[in-house]
Design a protein around this motif. Sequence first.
Motif, PDB file in Angstrom:
ATOM      1  N   MET A 186       4.707  77.695  29.359  1.00 12.64           N
ATOM      2  CA  MET A 186       5.466  77.096  30.438  1.00 12.64           C
ATOM      3  C   MET A 186       6.947  77.217  30.098  1.00 12.64           C
ATOM      4  SD  MET A 186       5.357  73.211  31.980  1.00 12.64           S
ATOM      5  CE  MET A 186       3.628  73.256  32.337  1.00 12.64           C
ATOM      6  N   THR A 187       7.749  77.661  31.031  1.00 13.60           N
ATOM      7  CA  THR A 187       9.183  77.787  30.798  1.00 13.60           C
ATOM      8  C   THR A 187       9.868  76.459  31.040  1.00 13.60           C
ATOM      9  OG1 THR A 187       9.669  78.343  33.091  1.00 13.60           O
ATOM     10  CG2 THR A 187       9.097  80.187  31.622  1.00 13.60           C
ATOM     11  N   SER A 188      11.112  76.363  30.594  1.00 15.88           N
ATOM     12  CA  SER A 188      11.850  75.118  30.800  1.00 15.88           C
ATOM     13  C   SER A 188      12.069  74.856  32.281  1.00 15.88           C
ATOM     14  CB  SER A 188      13.179  75.148  30.042  1.00 15.88           C
ATOM     15  OG  SER A 188      13.982  76.204  30.519  1.00 15.88           O
ATOM     16  N   THR A 189      12.187  75.912  33.098  1.00 10.12           N
ATOM     17  CA  THR A 189      12.334  75.733  34.539  1.00 10.12           C
ATOM     18  C   THR A 189      11.093  75.070  35.116  1.00 10.12           C
ATOM     19  OG1 THR A 189      13.714  77.699  34.637  1.00 10.12           O
ATOM     20  CG2 THR A 189      12.783  76.932  36.714  1.00 10.12           C
ATOM     21  N   ALA A 190       9.917  75.505  34.666  1.00 14.40           N
ATOM     22  CA  ALA A 190       8.672  74.908  35.153  1.00 14.40           C
ATOM     23  C   ALA A 190       8.571  73.446  34.749  1.00 14.40           C
ATOM     24  CB  ALA A 190       7.474  75.693  34.630  1.00 14.40           C
ATOM     25  N   VAL A 191       9.020  73.132  33.536  1.00 14.36           N
ATOM     26  CA  VAL A 191       8.993  71.743  33.078  1.00 14.36           C
ATOM     27  C   VAL A 191       9.913  70.898  33.947  1.00 14.36           C
ATOM     28  CG1 VAL A 191       9.589  70.200  31.193  1.00 14.36           C
ATOM     29  CG2 VAL A 191       8.331  72.303  30.724  1.00 14.36           C
ATOM     30  N   THR A 192      11.111  71.395  34.220  1.00 14.05           N
ATOM     31  CA  THR A 192      12.064  70.656  35.044  1.00 14.05           C
ATOM     32  C   THR A 192      11.486  70.397  36.432  1.00 14.05           C
ATOM     33  OG1 THR A 192      13.910  71.597  33.837  1.00 14.05           O
ATOM     34  CG2 THR A 192      14.405  70.644  35.985  1.00 14.05           C
ATOM     35  N   ALA A 193      10.893  71.420  37.035  1.00 15.91           N
ATOM     36  CA  ALA A 193      10.328  71.258  38.366  1.00 15.91           C
ATOM     37  C   ALA A 193       9.176  70.257  38.356  1.00 15.91           C
ATOM     38  CB  ALA A 193       9.861  72.607  38.905  1.00 15.91           C
ATOM     39  N   ALA A 194       8.334  70.318  37.330  1.00 10.16           N
ATOM     40  CA  ALA A 194       7.189  69.413  37.254  1.00 10.16           C
ATOM     41  C   ALA A 194       7.619  67.976  37.054  1.00 10.16           C
ATOM     42  CB  ALA A 194       6.254  69.848  36.125  1.00 10.16           C
ATOM     43  N   THR A 195       8.635  67.740  36.256  1.00 10.07           N
ATOM     44  CA  THR A 195       9.044  66.364  35.984  1.00 10.07           C
ATOM     45  C   THR A 195       9.865  65.771  37.110  1.00 10.07           C
ATOM     46  OG1 THR A 195      10.980  67.140  34.760  1.00 10.07           O
ATOM     47  CG2 THR A 195       8.985  66.635  33.482  1.00 10.07           C
ATOM     48  N   SER A 196      10.495  66.582  37.935  1.00  8.50           N
ATOM     49  CA  SER A 196      11.346  66.041  38.988  1.00  8.50           C
ATOM     50  C   SER A 196      10.539  65.454  40.150  1.00  8.50           C
ATOM     51  CB  SER A 196      12.314  67.104  39.502  1.00  8.50           C
ATOM     52  OG  SER A 196      11.589  68.131  40.139  1.00  8.50           O
ATOM     53  N   VAL A 197       9.235  65.727  40.237  1.00  4.83           N
ATOM     54  CA  VAL A 197       8.420  65.205  41.331  1.00  4.83           C
ATOM     55  C   VAL A 197       7.483  64.092  40.868  1.00  4.83           C
ATOM     56  CG1 VAL A 197       8.538  67.325  42.686  1.00  4.83           C
ATOM     57  CG2 VAL A 197       6.702  67.030  41.017  1.00  4.83           C
ATOM     58  N   SER A 198       7.786  63.456  39.751  1.00  2.00           N
ATOM     59  CA  SER A 198       6.935  62.409  39.204  1.00  2.00           C
ATOM     60  C   SER A 198       6.840  61.226  40.160  1.00  2.00           C
ATOM     61  CB  SER A 198       7.477  61.937  37.863  1.00  2.00           C
ATOM     62  OG  SER A 198       6.724  60.844  37.400  1.00  2.00           O
ATOM     63  N   THR A 199       5.638  60.677  40.259  1.00  2.00           N
ATOM     64  CA  THR A 199       5.425  59.483  41.078  1.00  2.00           C
ATOM     65  C   THR A 199       5.168  58.261  40.194  1.00  2.00           C
ATOM     66  OG1 THR A 199       3.073  59.984  41.255  1.00  2.00           O
ATOM     67  CG2 THR A 199       4.521  60.826  43.015  1.00  2.00           C
ATOM     68  N   ILE A 200       5.432  58.380  38.901  1.00  2.00           N
ATOM     69  CA  ILE A 200       5.202  57.264  37.987  1.00  2.00           C
ATOM     70  C   ILE A 200       6.347  56.266  38.129  1.00  2.00           C
ATOM     71  CG2 ILE A 200       5.000  56.592  35.565  1.00  2.00           C
ATOM     72  CD1 ILE A 200       3.767  59.386  35.079  1.00  2.00           C
ATOM     73  N   ASP A 201       5.995  55.031  38.400  1.00  2.00           N
ATOM     74  CA  ASP A 201       6.973  53.960  38.538  1.00  2.00           C
ATOM     75  C   ASP A 201       7.612  53.677  37.173  1.00  2.00           C
ATOM     76  OD1 ASP A 201       8.259  51.614  39.762  1.00  2.00           O
ATOM     77  OD2 ASP A 201       6.851  50.490  38.486  1.00  2.00           O
ATOM     78  N   PRO A 202       8.948  53.655  37.058  1.00  2.00           N
ATOM     79  CA  PRO A 202       9.601  53.392  35.774  1.00  2.00           C
ATOM     80  C   PRO A 202       9.176  52.077  35.122  1.00  2.00           C
ATOM     81  CG  PRO A 202      11.198  54.250  37.327  1.00  2.00           C
ATOM     82  CD  PRO A 202       9.916  53.987  38.096  1.00  2.00           C
ATOM     83  N   ALA A 203       8.953  51.037  35.897  1.00  2.00           N
ATOM     84  CA  ALA A 203       8.523  49.751  35.323  1.00  2.00           C
ATOM     85  C   ALA A 203       7.120  49.876  34.714  1.00  2.00           C
ATOM     86  CB  ALA A 203       8.549  48.662  36.391  1.00  2.00           C
ATOM     87  N   HIS A 204       6.236  50.605  35.367  1.00  2.00           N
ATOM     88  CA  HIS A 204       4.894  50.826  34.827  1.00  2.00           C
ATOM     89  C   HIS A 204       4.975  51.678  33.558  1.00  2.00           C
ATOM     90  CE1 HIS A 204       0.613  51.385  34.576  1.00  2.00           C
ATOM     91  NE2 HIS A 204       0.746  52.707  34.685  1.00  2.00           N
ATOM     92  N   PHE A 205       5.805  52.696  33.582  1.00  2.00           N
ATOM     93  CA  PHE A 205       5.999  53.551  32.409  1.00  2.00           C
ATOM     94  C   PHE A 205       6.441  52.700  31.214  1.00  2.00           C
ATOM     95  CE2 PHE A 205       8.574  56.478  29.807  1.00  2.00           C
ATOM     96  CZ  PHE A 205       7.648  57.492  29.586  1.00  2.00           C
ATOM     97  N   ARG A 206       7.440  51.834  31.442  1.00  4.02           N
ATOM     98  CA  ARG A 206       7.929  50.949  30.374  1.00  4.02           C
ATOM     99  C   ARG A 206       6.839  50.008  29.890  1.00  4.02           C
ATOM    100  NH1 ARG A 206      12.995  48.263  32.044  1.00  4.02           N
ATOM    101  NH2 ARG A 206      14.004  50.013  31.041  1.00  4.02           N
ATOM    102  N   SER A 207       6.036  49.467  30.811  1.00  4.12           N
ATOM    103  CA  SER A 207       4.999  48.502  30.412  1.00  4.12           C
ATOM    104  C   SER A 207       3.920  49.154  29.547  1.00  4.12           C
ATOM    105  CB  SER A 207       4.372  47.841  31.642  1.00  4.12           C
ATOM    106  OG  SER A 207       3.519  48.735  32.332  1.00  4.12           O
ATOM    107  N   VAL A 208       3.656  50.425  29.752  1.00 11.03           N
ATOM    108  CA  VAL A 208       2.687  51.125  28.906  1.00 11.03           C
ATOM    109  C   VAL A 208       3.330  51.495  27.576  1.00 11.03           C
ATOM    110  CG1 VAL A 208       1.279  53.209  28.674  1.00 11.03           C
ATOM    111  CG2 VAL A 208       1.313  51.961  30.851  1.00 11.03           C
ATOM    112  N   MET A 209       4.546  52.019  27.590  1.00 15.07           N
ATOM    113  CA  MET A 209       5.215  52.476  26.376  1.00 15.07           C
ATOM    114  C   MET A 209       5.558  51.337  25.425  1.00 15.07           C
ATOM    115  SD  MET A 209       5.030  55.687  26.551  1.00 15.07           S
ATOM    116  CE  MET A 209       5.965  56.050  25.084  1.00 15.07           C
ATOM    117  N   ARG A 210       5.645  50.126  25.925  1.00 19.67           N
ATOM    118  CA  ARG A 210       5.981  48.999  25.047  1.00 19.67           C
ATOM    119  C   ARG A 210       4.880  48.690  24.037  1.00 19.67           C
ATOM    120  NH1 ARG A 210       7.079  43.834  28.466  1.00 19.67           N
ATOM    121  NH2 ARG A 210       7.460  43.030  26.393  1.00 19.67           N
ATOM    122  N   HIS A 211       3.713  49.322  24.203  1.00 15.42           N
ATOM    123  CA  HIS A 211       2.624  49.154  23.240  1.00 15.42           C
ATOM    124  C   HIS A 211       2.860  49.952  21.959  1.00 15.42           C
ATOM    125  CE1 HIS A 211       0.095  46.831  25.908  1.00 15.42           C
ATOM    126  NE2 HIS A 211       0.391  47.690  26.868  1.00 15.42           N
TER     127      HIS A 211
END
Length: 176
Positions: free
Chosen positions: A1-26
Amino acid sequence: MTSTAVTAATSVSTIDPAHFRSVMRHLPTGVAAVCSTNPRTATPCGLIVGTFASLSLDPPWVTFSVARTSTSWPAIARNGHFAVSLLADGQQPVCTALAGKNPDKFRSLEWEMSAYGTPHIHGSLGWIDCTLLHQLDGGDHHLIIAAVRDITAAGSGDPLIFHGGRLGSFRETTAA
């Protein structure tokens, strides 16, 4: 996967930042103080990171991330040199002081200037003097890569840990 593909894939994330933080705090993280001298005022400046890690042994490089909104990082980056103090259990007041917005964060701290002209926080488990190599885009953070100029183990004891929204220490237990 190229860096362009990574950028495109991450820019359409539907993960809520608060949910992301609540999982990562573990995941517990160590707490480190990144400190330098503001080249414009010749005064110490610093911030707290919970993402500090070794990146490479040969050459010796370290990495961490800093929020784009940090008001302390621009002065540290302008200097180009900084020290990382590995905070010990019991240094919660150091963490609080350096994480705050007070312009004189070092007033209540015990520290000394290293031979490299970077502040070392007293009572830390170790110090790592660094030179900034790269500041990369990391979404809402900057990803920092630095070369290690000197490294010192200063003390023993438990590290200061951030876990579940709290500061504390690691206590080893054994199974019965």
